[in-house]
Design a protein around this motif. Structure first.
Motif: not given
Length: 59
Positions: A15-21
Motif C-alpha cells: 500500500k505504501r509502495r503503490s502511493a508513489n507509482s
C-alpha cells in the motif's frame, strides 16, 4: 539502531509502495491548423504541420 517490533505485512508494505507509482496522463494540446488533439512539441499526425509550417505530407 532502531529495529522493527513486528514484521510489516505485505498489504501494508505494498500500500505504501503503490502511493508513489501513479502514472500521469500525457499532456495533450490542440493543433492550430486542424484542431485535432496532438502531443506538444511534435508534428501533428493528421495534417503534418509543426509551428505553422508543413513538415510532412499527411493525407
Amino acid at each position: 539502531m532502531a529495529v522493527p517490533k513486528r514484521k510489516t505485512s505485505k498489504a501494508r508494505r505494498d500500500k505504501r509502495r503503490s502511493a508513489n507509482s501513479k502514472l500521469a496522463a500525457p499532456a495533450i494540446s490542440k493543433c492550430p491548423q486542424c484542431h485535432e488533439p496532438k502531443l506538444p512539441h511534435r508534428v501533428c499526425k493528421s495534417c503534418g504541420y509543426y509551428k505553422n509550417k508543413e513538415v510532412i505530407d499527411a493525407e
